[in-house]
Design an enzyme around this catalytic site. Sequence first.
Site, PDB file in Angstrom:
ATOM      1  N   CYS A 119       1.045  -0.979   0.077  1.00 47.01           N
ATOM      2  CA  CYS A 119      -0.192  -0.058   0.045  1.00 47.01           C
ATOM      3  C   CYS A 119       0.927   1.168   0.050  1.00 47.01           C
ATOM      4  CB  CYS A 119      -0.804  -0.037   1.320  1.00 47.01           C
ATOM      5  SG  CYS A 119      -2.317   1.235   1.305  1.00 47.01           S
ATOM      6  N   CYS A 121      -0.067   4.247   1.348  1.00 49.00           N
ATOM      7  CA  CYS A 121      -0.268   5.371   2.646  1.00 49.00           C
ATOM      8  C   CYS A 121       0.679   5.428   3.531  1.00 49.00           C
ATOM      9  CB  CYS A 121      -1.737   4.776   3.333  1.00 49.00           C
ATOM     10  SG  CYS A 121      -1.578   3.603   4.317  1.00 49.00           S
ATOM     11  N   CYS A 129      -3.769   6.397   0.046  1.00 47.66           N
ATOM     12  CA  CYS A 129      -3.463   4.870  -0.332  1.00 47.66           C
ATOM     13  C   CYS A 129      -2.692   5.099  -1.844  1.00 47.66           C
ATOM     14  CB  CYS A 129      -4.382   4.031  -0.156  1.00 47.66           C
ATOM     15  SG  CYS A 129      -5.003   3.787   1.381  1.00 47.66           S
ATOM     16  N   LYS A 195     -12.601  -4.426   2.357  1.00 50.41           N
ATOM     17  CA  LYS A 195     -12.099  -3.550   3.618  1.00 50.41           C
ATOM     18  C   LYS A 195     -12.848  -2.349   3.789  1.00 50.41           C
ATOM     19  CE  LYS A 195      -7.708  -1.057   4.459  1.00 50.41           C
ATOM     20  NZ  LYS A 195      -6.365  -0.716   3.783  1.00 50.41           N
ATOM     21  N   ARG A 217     -10.742   8.031   3.549  1.00 44.28           N
ATOM     22  CA  ARG A 217     -10.731   6.834   2.712  1.00 44.28           C
ATOM     23  C   ARG A 217     -11.909   6.333   2.187  1.00 44.28           C
ATOM     24  NH1 ARG A 217      -5.980   6.077   6.264  1.00 44.28           N
ATOM     25  NH2 ARG A 217      -4.126   5.699   5.021  1.00 44.28           N
ATOM     26  N   GLU A 233     -16.867  -7.293  -4.219  1.00 47.86           N
ATOM     27  CA  GLU A 233     -15.558  -6.989  -4.236  1.00 47.86           C
ATOM     28  C   GLU A 233     -14.694  -8.289  -4.223  1.00 47.86           C
ATOM     29  OE1 GLU A 233     -13.765  -4.413  -4.253  1.00 47.86           O
ATOM     30  OE2 GLU A 233     -15.363  -2.739  -4.005  1.00 47.86           O
ATOM     31  N   LYS A 248     -11.864  -7.285   6.492  1.00 48.76           N
ATOM     32  CA  LYS A 248     -11.094  -6.397   7.585  1.00 48.76           C
ATOM     33  C   LYS A 248     -12.026  -5.351   8.149  1.00 48.76           C
ATOM     34  CE  LYS A 248      -7.478  -3.314   7.707  1.00 48.76           C
ATOM     35  NZ  LYS A 248      -6.578  -2.669   6.802  1.00 48.76           N
ATOM     36  N   SER A 274      -6.249  -3.202  14.560  1.00 44.66           N
ATOM     37  CA  SER A 274      -5.582  -2.475  15.753  1.00 44.66           C
ATOM     38  C   SER A 274      -6.504  -2.218  16.713  1.00 44.66           C
ATOM     39  CB  SER A 274      -4.646  -1.357  15.098  1.00 44.66           C
ATOM     40  OG  SER A 274      -5.485  -0.622  14.480  1.00 44.66           O
ATOM     41  N   TYR A 313      -2.808  -9.269  16.410  1.00 50.63           N
ATOM     42  CA  TYR A 313      -1.464  -8.820  17.042  1.00 50.63           C
ATOM     43  C   TYR A 313      -1.757  -9.478  18.307  1.00 50.63           C
ATOM     44  CZ  TYR A 313      -2.386  -4.735  14.059  1.00 50.63           C
ATOM     45  OH  TYR A 313      -2.392  -3.960  12.817  1.00 50.63           O
TER      46      TYR A 313
END
Length: 328
Positions: A119, A121, A129, A195, A217, A233, A248, A274, A313
Amino acid sequence: MEMLSRPRRLRTNEAIRGLSRETRISKDSLIYPMFVREGKGIKEEIPSLYGQYHYSPDTICQGVEELVSCGVNKIMLFGIPEHKDELGSSAWQQDGVVQTAIREIKKNFPQVYCITDVCMCEYTSHGHCGVLCECTTVDNDKTLELLEKTALSHVRAGADMVAPSDMMDGRVLAIRKALDREGFTHIPIMAYSAKYASAFYGPFRDAAGSAPSFGDRRSYQMDIHNSKEAMKEIDGDIAEGADIVMVKPALSYLDIISKASQRIQLPLAAYSVSGEYAMIEAAAKADLIDRERIIGEVAVSIFRAGANILITYHAKDIAKLIDEGKIG
Ligand code: PBG
């Protein structure tokens, strides 16, 4: 009509619960995101994501070692360059931050499977992006060329898989053709297909320094109200040659994961982002929840919904829970 009482027999002991379990979690299905920042000797905790670190290419192997010692051997790399410009030109340099980190990891841990986020960004001065046209929107087609160059440079450095996350139209096909042209027909593409334009990316944008300097975005990420559009998509990315498709974020999108898993014949990845991590960690710090059990329950829910792969994570924590027999 006489009815049998509901069968509780399948819950009576550990062995039968194990035998009849519907969802299995394996460490093989986990991918751990890591942030690599240009510089030397860096190992700094990310303020918005405690427990996660910025490494430089020369220290990243410390983080990889910890992961490997938990039995997880797949990572997804995000780069944070020193130099940002309008085009994001640091993204495709052979001595760029991600490229250098991959070479370092492959030298020390050849068994570790390296996926790279592709990406612009983190590399553009404006934080969008892709390349801007008329200074306000992203120029889809010009951006495709840069994504191709970036993906190729990652693979030349040793990346095992590329994961385009930009959401430009046609990027999977463009990257597929570029990889094939250069002889990398064996390198798979994991597409960030569904996304959403989500607030759950907040802590990541701090971690990667990639918040857009103006606007948002929404012109290239999906409206949170839509579900059929996600299927469109996903179908599109599969037609373009994606090998794995992704939804996501994960937790607020279990319905999308469930629908997609019933629809497609390819592996489905979910990215627990995150904000999902940060909420659990903050609540645990405030002593409001049982951290371990919540981590386990969230991971199980994502697999139960139909994901085959989880990017998280919490990968190390989940691996420990599997080792301790608490989930799995
Ligand atoms: C874009 C990218 C983002 C994330 C992964 N890839 C940020 C965004 O789309 O704004 C978010 C991941 C996370 O929140 O953990 N390069």
